[in-house]
Write a protein that holds these residues in place. Sequence first.
Motif, PDB file in Angstrom:
ATOM      1  N   CYS A  49       0.853  -1.189   0.000  1.00  0.00           N
ATOM      2  CA  CYS A  49       0.000   0.000   0.000  1.00  0.00           C
ATOM      3  C   CYS A  49       0.888   1.238   0.000  1.00  0.00           C
ATOM      4  O   CYS A  49       1.881   1.283   0.727  1.00  0.00           O
TER       5      CYS A  49
ATOM      6  N   LEU B 239      -0.030   4.211   1.067  1.00  0.00           N
ATOM      7  CA  LEU B 239      -0.420   5.155   2.122  1.00  0.00           C
ATOM      8  C   LEU B 239      -0.037   4.615   3.500  1.00  0.00           C
ATOM      9  O   LEU B 239       0.398   3.468   3.633  1.00  0.00           O
ATOM     10  N   ASN B 240      -0.234   5.462   4.494  1.00  0.00           N
ATOM     11  CA  ASN B 240       0.126   5.104   5.879  1.00  0.00           C
ATOM     12  C   ASN B 240      -1.005   5.536   6.811  1.00  0.00           C
ATOM     13  O   ASN B 240      -0.755   6.245   7.788  1.00  0.00           O
ATOM     14  N   CYS B 241      -2.231   5.179   6.483  1.00  0.00           N
ATOM     15  CA  CYS B 241      -3.378   5.707   7.237  1.00  0.00           C
ATOM     16  C   CYS B 241      -3.158   5.533   8.738  1.00  0.00           C
ATOM     17  O   CYS B 241      -2.743   4.460   9.191  1.00  0.00           O
TER      18      CYS B 241
ATOM     19  N   CYS C   2      -5.014   2.575  10.205  1.00  0.00           N
ATOM     20  CA  CYS C   2      -5.040   1.354   9.382  1.00  0.00           C
ATOM     21  C   CYS C   2      -5.103   0.100  10.261  1.00  0.00           C
ATOM     22  O   CYS C   2      -4.249  -0.110  11.122  1.00  0.00           O
TER      23      CYS C   2
ATOM     24  N   VAL D 271      -4.543  -2.900   9.419  1.00  0.00           N
ATOM     25  CA  VAL D 271      -3.539  -3.919   9.089  1.00  0.00           C
ATOM     26  C   VAL D 271      -2.128  -3.324   9.044  1.00  0.00           C
ATOM     27  O   VAL D 271      -1.189  -3.975   8.585  1.00  0.00           O
TER      28      VAL D 271
ATOM     29  N   ALA E  71      -0.534  -1.123   7.226  1.00  0.00           N
ATOM     30  CA  ALA E  71       0.134  -1.183   5.919  1.00  0.00           C
ATOM     31  C   ALA E  71       0.880   0.119   5.650  1.00  0.00           C
ATOM     32  O   ALA E  71       0.702   1.108   6.361  1.00  0.00           O
TER      33      ALA E  71
ATOM     34  N   GLY F  21      -3.623  -4.542   2.053  1.00  0.00           N
ATOM     35  CA  GLY F  21      -2.943  -3.461   1.353  1.00  0.00           C
ATOM     36  C   GLY F  21      -3.932  -2.791   0.416  1.00  0.00           C
ATOM     37  O   GLY F  21      -5.141  -2.869   0.629  1.00  0.00           O
TER      38      GLY F  21
ATOM     39  N   ARG G 126      -8.610   3.129  -2.551  1.00  0.00           N
ATOM     40  CA  ARG G 126      -8.564   4.590  -2.346  1.00  0.00           C
ATOM     41  C   ARG G 126      -8.577   5.311  -3.688  1.00  0.00           C
ATOM     42  O   ARG G 126      -8.663   6.524  -3.739  1.00  0.00           O
TER      43      ARG G 126
ATOM     44  N   ARG H 110      -3.057   0.458  13.652  1.00  0.00           N
ATOM     45  CA  ARG H 110      -2.602   1.718  14.243  1.00  0.00           C
ATOM     46  C   ARG H 110      -3.764   2.373  14.975  1.00  0.00           C
ATOM     47  O   ARG H 110      -4.903   2.306  14.511  1.00  0.00           O
TER      48      ARG H 110
HETATM   49  S1  SF4 Z   1      -4.378  -0.569   3.594  1.00  0.00           S
HETATM   50 FE1  SF4 Z   1      -6.020   0.943   3.438  1.00  0.00          FE
HETATM   51  S2  SF4 Z   1      -6.233   1.803   5.495  1.00  0.00           S
HETATM   52 FE2  SF4 Z   1      -4.250   0.724   5.402  1.00  0.00          FE
HETATM   53  S3  SF4 Z   1      -2.743   2.303   4.868  1.00  0.00           S
HETATM   54 FE3  SF4 Z   1      -3.432   1.362   2.961  1.00  0.00          FE
HETATM   55  S4  SF4 Z   1      -5.152   2.616   2.242  1.00  0.00           S
HETATM   56 FE4  SF4 Z   1      -4.793   3.117   4.374  1.00  0.00          FE
END
Ligand code: SF4
Length: 336
Positions: free
Chosen positions: A25, A27-29, A32, A34, A36, A77, A106, A213
């Motif tokens: 993935c 991003l670093n939501c 998140c 999981v 990711a 991811g 996303r 997280r």
């Molecule tokens: S898996 Fe989804 S929630 Fe997790 S960081 Fe990536 S986009 Fe964000």
Amino acid sequence: MIGTRYFGIVDQGTNIVEVRPTSLCPLNCIFCSVAAGPLERRRWADFIADREELAEALRAVAKLKGPGLEVHIDGMGEPAVYPELVELVSDIRGIKEVEAISMQTRLFMLSEEKIRELAEAGLDRINLSLDALEPALAKRLAGASYYDPARAAALAEFAVRNTRMDVLVSPVWLPGLNDGELPKIAKWAVEAGLGKRWPPVLIQKYLPHKRGRRPDGVRPVEWPEFWRWLRRLEKELGIRLDWRGENPFRVERRPAVPKPHRAGERVKARVIARGVFKGEYLAVPLKLSGDPLLDRSITVTSDKRLREGDEVVARIIEDEDNVYIARAELVFPQSA
Ligand code: SF4
């Protein structure tokens, strides 16, 4: 392709089958579930599933379950970064038992051209993860300055207006962080024409996960409070948000894939890779049948560092949904 949460197929005994092509993935939501993304230090490996093996396993699962299936592409991811996404959708479309194909994403990393290709390959619905429209907040929630919610929204509008696909938006309510964004997202979804065939908006409750997280400033709520809040918002906006009592995704029970192992059992397995999280390894039993419906991958945890090729005797501690977590009890290191 069955047995791990990292990639492959997860079956919960219904007509909705989850396909997980990758754990990567961009991003670093900050919420998140999981953990990711490129900044996560608790992960030490990621996976990209072999498309042909994934499709072969899915064909076997679909045959077992029968017609009227929805295949939902999701995972640990962002599935949209899978390098052979269009081809994967096309493979899935070729399975006669599959009625609908959906994907959680996303979206911002795709293009109009890619969206057209996905629609032509047979994708029926995009479940758009969008938790804020306000750019600064959206970037903060995504943990990435390059995340662009306006681009995601524009691509969703393109998809519903120019292709046969539907889009539903599925924001996560993070109480204390994005309360003011949810009414805006719901209104946008309806005005933009999302929900051609499925509900336009499906607000998710934030659930703290063991591995996930946990952002500061979020006050997790219990289910009764969540539903009360949702009903209030529904009334205020005049938009249907609470779908309890209906079955808009036509979920029904179906035979589950067989469970070749049970919690408590010991298995002899070979380590084939690191797992996603530090201290985890991916292993396969020493005896394999060659049948994707019967062979399983197993996540093995170990305090001792394991290497690819090591053999272990591991005790299965979790077997829910045919996802196996085992603890290494004996290790036979590979000969140097
Ligand atoms: S898996 Fe989804 S929630 Fe997790 S960081 Fe990536 S986009 Fe964000």
